[in-house]
Design an enzyme around this catalytic site. Structure first.
Site, mmCIF file in Angstrom:
data_model
loop_
_atom_site.group_PDB
_atom_site.id
_atom_site.type_symbol
_atom_site.label_atom_id
_atom_site.label_comp_id
_atom_site.label_asym_id
_atom_site.label_seq_id
_atom_site.Cartn_x
_atom_site.Cartn_y
_atom_site.Cartn_z
ATOM 1 N N ASP A 1 12.128 11.490 -7.511
ATOM 2 C CA ASP A 1 12.773 12.640 -7.344
ATOM 3 C C ASP A 1 13.184 12.426 -5.598
ATOM 4 O OD1 ASP A 1 9.773 12.778 -6.700
ATOM 5 O OD2 ASP A 1 10.159 14.461 -5.507
ATOM 6 N N GLN B 1 -4.806 -0.386 -1.152
ATOM 7 C CA GLN B 1 -3.786 -1.200 -0.203
ATOM 8 C C GLN B 1 -2.753 -1.745 -1.495
ATOM 9 O OE1 GLN B 1 -7.201 -2.512 0.628
ATOM 10 N NE2 GLN B 1 -7.068 -0.747 1.991
ATOM 11 N N GLY C 1 -6.328 5.459 1.803
ATOM 12 C CA GLY C 1 -6.618 6.877 1.776
ATOM 13 C C GLY C 1 -5.569 7.429 0.831
ATOM 14 N N HIS C 2 -6.378 8.275 -0.260
ATOM 15 C CA HIS C 2 -5.102 8.884 -1.092
ATOM 16 C C HIS C 2 -5.586 10.417 -1.008
ATOM 17 C CE1 HIS C 2 -7.533 6.871 -4.445
ATOM 18 N NE2 HIS C 2 -7.750 7.949 -4.253
ATOM 19 N N THR D 1 -4.486 -7.120 4.919
ATOM 20 C CA THR D 1 -5.785 -6.722 5.065
ATOM 21 C C THR D 1 -6.826 -8.025 4.694
ATOM 22 O OG1 THR D 1 -7.402 -5.050 4.643
ATOM 23 C CG2 THR D 1 -6.190 -5.738 3.037
ATOM 24 N N GLY E 1 -2.737 7.128 -5.540
ATOM 25 C CA GLY E 1 -3.679 8.271 -5.673
ATOM 26 C C GLY E 1 -3.280 9.214 -6.735
ATOM 27 N N GLY F 1 1.091 -1.123 -0.096
ATOM 28 C CA GLY F 1 -0.013 -0.005 -0.073
ATOM 29 C C GLY F 1 0.862 1.349 0.005
ATOM 30 N N ASP F 2 0.176 2.536 -0.292
ATOM 31 C CA ASP F 2 0.905 3.919 0.022
ATOM 32 C C ASP F 2 2.196 3.789 -1.079
ATOM 33 O OD1 ASP F 2 -0.368 4.396 2.210
ATOM 34 O OD2 ASP F 2 1.078 3.085 3.289
ATOM 35 N N GLY G 1 1.700 5.322 -3.949
ATOM 36 C CA GLY G 1 1.447 6.572 -4.927
ATOM 37 C C GLY G 1 0.247 6.217 -5.724
HETATM 38 P P1 IMP Z 1 -6.751 -3.342 7.960
HETATM 39 O O1 IMP Z 1 -6.971 -3.350 6.601
HETATM 40 O O2 IMP Z 1 -7.040 -1.995 8.859
HETATM 41 O O3 IMP Z 1 -7.389 -4.384 8.595
HETATM 42 O O4 IMP Z 1 -5.035 -3.234 8.239
HETATM 43 C C1 IMP Z 1 -4.298 -4.670 7.868
HETATM 44 C C2 IMP Z 1 -2.988 -4.279 7.609
HETATM 45 O O5 IMP Z 1 -3.034 -3.587 6.207
HETATM 46 C C3 IMP Z 1 -2.125 -3.361 8.447
HETATM 47 O O6 IMP Z 1 -0.763 -3.353 8.302
HETATM 48 C C4 IMP Z 1 -2.440 -1.902 7.848
HETATM 49 O O7 IMP Z 1 -1.479 -0.822 8.183
HETATM 50 C C5 IMP Z 1 -2.362 -2.201 6.358
HETATM 51 N N1 IMP Z 1 -3.101 -1.375 5.354
HETATM 52 C C6 IMP Z 1 -4.535 -1.572 5.190
HETATM 53 N N2 IMP Z 1 -4.668 -0.348 4.457
HETATM 54 C C7 IMP Z 1 -3.726 0.151 4.101
HETATM 55 C C8 IMP Z 1 -3.438 1.140 3.096
HETATM 56 O O8 IMP Z 1 -4.402 1.865 2.372
HETATM 57 N N3 IMP Z 1 -2.211 1.699 2.890
HETATM 58 C C9 IMP Z 1 -0.998 0.948 3.722
HETATM 59 N N4 IMP Z 1 -1.407 -0.097 4.253
HETATM 60 C C10 IMP Z 1 -2.767 -0.300 4.738
#
Ligand code: IMP
Length: 430
Positions: free
Chosen positions: A332, A223, A41-42, A238, A18, A13-14, A16
């Site tokens: 960058d 994710q 979240g983005h 997740t 978004g 996840g994360d 980029g």
């Molecule tokens: P859950 O989805 O809240 O049950 O979290 C399970 C795992 O997935 C944890 O390690 C969270 O930090 C990770 N996780 C869930 N959604 C995201 C995301 O959008 N970005 C990064 N990590 C995520």
């Protein structure tokens, strides 16, 4: 390139997504979110303002785009209303949205259970976002979940809430936690149902028409593949599948509908939450990357862990998600790093392996095999073409392509939409 593109995170996840989703969404007619909930979240920068979207698809700022929240999602109504408020306050009132009647509802007890179960796991906690995602998907699998469509039917909702709450209250009691009153929840969530009713529909039927019309569709990922319940680093994952393979299921479209899969990766790797992360490193260099890349969670604000690019992970994502091109973000941020490492393989008990071991203890023992490339010192944020990049940055991108076996279609040299360099055309413009 075809007209139905999936954007998928290739790591934890994360990556980029978004930004790339926002970039491709500008060219799309339809944007679909098919899984997860407000754990994602983005940030979208629109009209000079920043918006953190957790549930609503990123085409929402464009009145011509049809946005769809599909059946595989778990939706927390209060969080959704907050997002509506945020966009309404910004003057966005003219938008197209459809919400699947089959998407599941995150109820307040799911949030409590998420926290209680994480506590019970103690040192083996997953490090969830505490948004009730796991408990909502658990109820779905146990066939005691509540679906968005249930909120529109008082009789059906009574039935579904009775059974769901029976299990939830029993669980809460066993933890010594506060239980929930049926009447309060029933009245409140029926009201929520009334508020949502105008958007609720069978989104699979809607999407079938859109596919038939050959509209440009973007399936925005949440994710990443390594957080996939099936193909991720279980149990530190997740509760749904963020892989591209899940899109047909979670959006209710035919598997043949997908034409392209864009795998998104940063030029390095980050992870929030617990779990093995073979290429993680913590020194002044990683601190610099965290600072320059603003590597703190959008949903929870937690500092992200930093690691070198891992080609075993990328090839794994390619295998399970059918990546047809890569989008490399935040290049960058690596400016000024003197030596760049790329993990090209793993050693497990001194043997070279090229897969992610399913056994978690084996995965914890992995030793990454690295190649080291020279870094660059130049500021690359003003580059507008591949050719303008310093030679070392070009070599780094070429090495990513070579070791992953996936062509790069886009790379990004800064947060602005204009700092996105596309090496090919994405949608068909026939
Ligand atoms: P859950 O989805 O809240 O049950 O979290 C399970 C795992 O997935 C944890 O390690 C969270 O930090 C990770 N996780 C869930 N959604 C995201 C995301 O959008 N970005 C990064 N990590 C995520």
């Amino acid at each position: 390139m075809g007209n139905r593109i999936v954007v998928v995170g290739t790591q934890w996840g994360d990556e980029g997504k978004g930004k790339i989703t926002d970039y491709l969404a500008q060219q799309a007619d339809v944007v679909v979110r098919s899984q997860g909930g407000n754990n994602a979240g983005h940030t979208i920068i629109f009209g000079g303002k920043k918006f953190a979207l957790h549930l609503i698809p990123s085409g929402i700022f464009n009145p011509h785009i049809q946005n769809i929240m599909a059946n595989g999602m778990v939706i927390e109504p209060i969080a959704l209303f907050k997002e509506f408020e945020m966009i309404h306050e910004a003057g966005i009132i003219d938008y197209q949205l459809a919400i699947s009647d089959r998407a599941h509802v995150i109820m307040p007890y799911h949030l409590d259970i998420d926290v209680l179960e994480e506590n019970l796991k103690g040192s083996l906690a997953v490090g969830t976002t505490k948004k009730g995602i796991g408990p909502a998907y658990t109820d779905k699998s146990m066939r005691i979940g509540i679906r968005i469509g249930d909120l529109l039917d008082p009789e059906q909702f009574k039935e579904r809430l009775t059974i769901s709450l029976r299990f939830a209250n029993l669980k809460l009691q066993s933890y010594g936690a506060k239980t929930y009153d049926f009447e309060d929840l029933y009245d409140t969530y029926l009201e929520y149902g009334k508020k949502l009713a105008k958007w609720v529909t069978d989104t699979s039927v809607l999407l079938e028409k859109v596919v038939f019309q050959n509209k440009k569709m973007l399936f925005e990922g949440a994710q990443g593949v390594m957080l996939c319940i099936d193909h991720g680093t279980y149990p530190y994952v997740t509760s749904s599948s963020p892989s591209a393979a899940s899109v047909p299921l979670y959006a209710g479209v035919s598997p043949q509908a997908i034409t392209d899969v864009v795998g998104v990766t940063k030029a390095y790797v980050t992870r929030v939450g617990s779990g093995v992360f073979p290429t993680e490193f913590e020194d002044d260099c990683s601190k610099g990357i965290r600072q320059r890349g603003k590597e703190y969670g959008t949903t929870t604000g937690r500092p992200r862990r930093i690691g070198w690019l891992d080609m075993v992970v990328l090839r794994h994502a390619k295998r399970v998600s059918g990546l047809t091109s890569l989008s490399v973000m935040l290049l960058d941020v690596l400016s000024g790093v003197s030596e760049l490492k790329i993990c090209t393989g793993y050693l497990l008990d001194s043997k070279q392996i090229d897969y992610i071991p399913a056994n978690y203890n084996d995965f914890a023992k992995i030793q990454p095999v690295y190649v080291t490339l020279p870094g660059w010192t130049e500021d690359i944020t003003k580059c507008t073409t591949f050719d303008e990049l310093p030679i070392q940055a070009k070599q780094y991108l070429r090495a990513i392509e070579e070791y992953s076996g996936i062509p790069i279609g886009i790379f990004s040299v800064g947060p602005d939409r204009l700092q996105t360099i596309a090496l090919k055309q994405y949608f068909d413009y026939k």
